[in-house]
Design a protein around this motif. Structure first.
Motif, PDB file in Angstrom:
ATOM      1  N   VAL A 138       0.848  -1.195   0.000  1.00  0.00           N
ATOM      2  CA  VAL A 138       0.000   0.000   0.000  1.00  0.00           C
ATOM      3  C   VAL A 138       0.884   1.246   0.000  1.00  0.00           C
ATOM      4  CG1 VAL A 138      -1.741   1.341   1.257  1.00  0.00           C
ATOM      5  CG2 VAL A 138      -1.927  -1.151   1.157  1.00  0.00           C
ATOM      6  N   THR A 139       0.607   2.108  -0.950  1.00  0.00           N
ATOM      7  CA  THR A 139       1.314   3.381  -1.080  1.00  0.00           C
ATOM      8  C   THR A 139       0.329   4.485  -0.751  1.00  0.00           C
ATOM      9  OG1 THR A 139       2.593   2.467  -2.912  1.00  0.00           O
ATOM     10  CG2 THR A 139       2.593   4.857  -2.694  1.00  0.00           C
ATOM     11  N   LEU A 140       0.769   5.466   0.027  1.00  0.00           N
ATOM     12  CA  LEU A 140      -0.089   6.606   0.337  1.00  0.00           C
ATOM     13  C   LEU A 140       0.443   7.858  -0.348  1.00  0.00           C
ATOM     14  CD1 LEU A 140      -0.534   5.879   4.158  1.00  0.00           C
ATOM     15  CD2 LEU A 140      -2.123   5.315   2.281  1.00  0.00           C
ATOM     16  N   SER A 141      -0.465   8.739  -0.722  1.00  0.00           N
ATOM     17  CA  SER A 141      -0.085  10.021  -1.316  1.00  0.00           C
ATOM     18  C   SER A 141      -1.125  11.033  -0.883  1.00  0.00           C
ATOM     19  CB  SER A 141      -0.023   9.874  -2.846  1.00  0.00           C
ATOM     20  OG  SER A 141       0.349  11.097  -3.447  1.00  0.00           O
ATOM     21  N   LEU A 142      -0.948  11.515   0.343  1.00  0.00           N
ATOM     22  CA  LEU A 142      -1.982  12.309   1.010  1.00  0.00           C
ATOM     23  C   LEU A 142      -1.471  13.687   1.377  1.00  0.00           C
ATOM     24  CD1 LEU A 142      -2.819   9.543   3.670  1.00  0.00           C
ATOM     25  CD2 LEU A 142      -3.688   9.687   1.348  1.00  0.00           C
ATOM     26  N   GLY A 143      -0.261  14.002   0.936  1.00  0.00           N
ATOM     27  CA  GLY A 143       0.289  15.316   1.228  1.00  0.00           C
ATOM     28  C   GLY A 143       1.058  15.376   2.531  1.00  0.00           C
ATOM     29  N   GLU A 144       1.158  16.604   3.062  1.00  0.00           N
ATOM     30  CA  GLU A 144       2.007  16.866   4.228  1.00  0.00           C
ATOM     31  C   GLU A 144       1.247  16.568   5.523  1.00  0.00           C
ATOM     32  OE1 GLU A 144       3.860  20.815   3.933  1.00  0.00           O
ATOM     33  OE2 GLU A 144       3.570  20.681   1.757  1.00  0.00           O
ATOM     34  N   LYS A 145       1.866  15.763   6.377  1.00  0.00           N
ATOM     35  CA  LYS A 145       1.289  15.414   7.681  1.00  0.00           C
ATOM     36  C   LYS A 145       2.384  15.593   8.729  1.00  0.00           C
ATOM     37  CE  LYS A 145      -2.352  13.670   5.592  1.00  0.00           C
ATOM     38  NZ  LYS A 145      -3.644  14.306   5.652  1.00  0.00           N
ATOM     39  N   GLU A 146       1.987  15.430   9.962  1.00  0.00           N
ATOM     40  CA  GLU A 146       2.988  15.462  11.036  1.00  0.00           C
ATOM     41  C   GLU A 146       3.614  14.083  11.200  1.00  0.00           C
ATOM     42  OE1 GLU A 146       4.011  18.332  12.225  1.00  0.00           O
ATOM     43  OE2 GLU A 146       2.497  19.129  10.857  1.00  0.00           O
ATOM     44  N   ARG A 147       4.799  14.063  11.819  1.00  0.00           N
ATOM     45  CA  ARG A 147       5.520  12.812  12.011  1.00  0.00           C
ATOM     46  C   ARG A 147       4.670  11.732  12.681  1.00  0.00           C
ATOM     47  NH1 ARG A 147      11.087  12.148  12.453  1.00  0.00           N
ATOM     48  NH2 ARG A 147      11.605  10.071  13.175  1.00  0.00           N
ATOM     49  N   GLU A 148       3.924  12.133  13.741  1.00  0.00           N
ATOM     50  CA  GLU A 148       3.115  11.159  14.491  1.00  0.00           C
ATOM     51  C   GLU A 148       2.061  10.530  13.576  1.00  0.00           C
ATOM     52  OE1 GLU A 148       3.244  14.680  15.667  1.00  0.00           O
ATOM     53  OE2 GLU A 148       5.209  13.869  16.215  1.00  0.00           O
ATOM     54  N   GLU A 149       1.536  11.340  12.665  1.00  0.00           N
ATOM     55  CA  GLU A 149       0.509  10.832  11.744  1.00  0.00           C
ATOM     56  C   GLU A 149       1.127   9.845  10.749  1.00  0.00           C
ATOM     57  OE1 GLU A 149      -2.620  14.291  11.086  1.00  0.00           O
ATOM     58  OE2 GLU A 149      -0.603  15.010  10.678  1.00  0.00           O
ATOM     59  N   TYR A 150       2.286  10.204  10.203  1.00  0.00           N
ATOM     60  CA  TYR A 150       2.960   9.269   9.290  1.00  0.00           C
ATOM     61  C   TYR A 150       3.270   7.957  10.019  1.00  0.00           C
ATOM     62  CZ  TYR A 150       3.922  13.020   5.801  1.00  0.00           C
ATOM     63  OH  TYR A 150       3.837  14.006   4.854  1.00  0.00           O
ATOM     64  N   LEU A 151       3.655   8.108  11.288  1.00  0.00           N
ATOM     65  CA  LEU A 151       4.018   6.921  12.066  1.00  0.00           C
ATOM     66  C   LEU A 151       2.812   5.984  12.249  1.00  0.00           C
ATOM     67  CD1 LEU A 151       6.205   5.454  13.708  1.00  0.00           C
ATOM     68  CD2 LEU A 151       5.514   6.808  15.700  1.00  0.00           C
ATOM     69  N   ILE A 152       1.658   6.576  12.540  1.00  0.00           N
ATOM     70  CA  ILE A 152       0.438   5.769  12.716  1.00  0.00           C
ATOM     71  C   ILE A 152       0.135   4.979  11.436  1.00  0.00           C
ATOM     72  CG2 ILE A 152      -2.094   5.966  12.969  1.00  0.00           C
ATOM     73  CD1 ILE A 152      -1.526   8.341  14.901  1.00  0.00           C
ATOM     74  N   MET A 153       0.326   5.639  10.309  1.00  0.00           N
ATOM     75  CA  MET A 153       0.024   4.987   9.022  1.00  0.00           C
ATOM     76  C   MET A 153       1.071   3.908   8.714  1.00  0.00           C
ATOM     77  SD  MET A 153      -1.234   8.231   6.780  1.00  0.00           S
ATOM     78  CE  MET A 153      -0.834   9.781   7.497  1.00  0.00           C
ATOM     79  N   LYS A 154       2.313   4.194   9.079  1.00  0.00           N
ATOM     80  CA  LYS A 154       3.387   3.210   8.848  1.00  0.00           C
ATOM     81  C   LYS A 154       3.127   1.977   9.705  1.00  0.00           C
ATOM     82  CE  LYS A 154       7.327   2.026   6.967  1.00  0.00           C
ATOM     83  NZ  LYS A 154       7.091   0.621   7.171  1.00  0.00           N
TER      84      LYS A 154
END
Ligand code: SAH
Length: 349
Positions: A138-154
């Motif tokens: 799964v690849t995401l392309s949702l723009g700019e987020k905060e580190r914590e948000e990227y971490l949750i998705m990772k």
């Protein structure tokens, strides 16, 4: 053939970097001959690494709501003519199911920056897709987020993230974006994504308004040092309801040349022949493959919403169904002697 330019292309192939002046010289002086010279080297590198196989990624454009106001983009928040839509979590998963049946093993979820999809919600969608299709990326392309948000998705299992840097020149960045958006923030997001272990994609539009050869030199320098796993490059195409609606489109040949130069500089990079390249020329994606691209991203969004994800005018594949795109792309790849490959298609060194 211009010996000075072919020597620069050879130097790039040997040393994997050029000086800013050398880049500018390539961008301003190249002709079809040097472009084809670079394409041949790039194509050989791509075949050596990936064979004559094109990786496919089914892309779901799941929302065109956006809180940002990028001057070039048709789904910017100020565009009152955009008809906004959001897919439900079920609909997003169903698009992936359909893509799976068509043989796709990577799903790209792309959208405007839509606060309705929180990191937790995206994480839940990623977990659902992964539970149904454990053999898929799964690849995401949702723009700019905060580190914590990227971490949750990772942590939910997302494998890759596409975030084009758009331009590596700060001043140019400020001409393409409203004052509340920041060059540093976007660049930091890319760094964060890589640190968190995403296979990370950067990239740019070729011929965006106010782009100069010096800007492109900075882009190539940035790409050479950041070493993204993926690079998305397409021509800028005007969208009539944006302030850049009357600006000229980017150069098709320069886009192809840049694809080749990226392949030569980063031989292992995952390099899509983009939809914008297919829009600027009917054979653009095939020519992209012949210039060194090794990825194609067929649309798997519901046909009912395709026309609404109008980043630029005349976008292709908005009338087609997902199966139409599947067979059309296979035929296109075969027409230039390649075939599409049914695997996740991860980056490897
Ligand atoms: N919100 C996400 C996805 C943006 S759309 C994000 O910010 O990353 C994906 C890409 O489409 C953008 O990164 C941009 O490079 C490209 N794009 C947008 N408008 C365009 C236009 N008018 N012409 C060509 N490409 C465009």
């Amino acid at each position: 053939m211009n010996d000075k330019l072919t020597a620069l292309i050879d130097k790039l192939n040997d040393e994997k970097r050029l000086t800013p002046g050398e880049w500018v010289c390539l961008f301003t002086e190249f002709t079809d001959e040097e472009r084809e010279y670079a394409a041949k080297i790039a194509r050989e590198l791509s075949i050596k690494k990936y064979g004559k196989k094109i990786y496919v990624r089914g892309i779901v454009e799941f929302s065109n709501y956006c809180k940002n106001d990028c001057i070039y983009c048709g789904i910017r928040r100020s565009n009152r003519n955009a008809q906004r839509y959001r897919l439900t979590d079920d609909e997003i998963c169903e698009c992936c199911d359909e893509g799976y049946d068509l043989g796709y093993r990577t799903f790209v979820l792309q959208s405007g920056e839509d606060p309705a999809y929180t990191a937790e919600r995206i994480a839940e969608i990623v977990r659902r897709i992964k539970a149904r299709h454990p053999d898929c990326a799964v690849t995401l392309s949702l723009g700019e987020k905060e580190r914590e948000e990227y971490l949750i998705m990772k942590q939910a299992g997302a494998d890759r993230y596409l975030l084009r840097h758009e331009t590596a020149d700060k001043e140019h960045y400020s001409k393409l974006h409203p004052p509340e958006m920041s060059f540093e923030h976007r660049m930091n997001c890319l760094k964060t994504l890589k640190e968190l272990g995403f296979q990370t994609g950067a990239g740019l539009m070729v011929g965006s308004p106010y782009q100069t050869a010096e800007c492109l030199a900075k882009d190539l320098e940035f790409l050479g040092s950041f070493k993204p796993h993926m690079i998305g490059i397409g021509p800028f195409l005007p969208q009539k309801d944006t302030p850049f609606g009357d600006k000229p489109k980017g150069s098709y040949h320069l886009t192809l040349f840049l694809l080749s130069l990226c392949r030569i500089m980063l031989p292992n990079v995952l390099l899509p022949a983009t939809t914008a390249l297919g829009t600027i020329d009917p054979r653009g994606r095939e020519q992209g493959i012949l210039a060194g691209a090794n990825v194609i991203m067929p649309n798997i969004s519901p046909v009912a919403v395709r026309k609404k994800y109008m980043l630029y005018d005349n976008k292709i594949c908005t009338e087609d169904s997902s199966d139409d795109c599947r067979f059309c792309l296979q035929a296109r790849a075969r027409s230039v002697g390649y075939d599409i490959e049914v695997t996740r298609g991860d980056y490897f060194d």
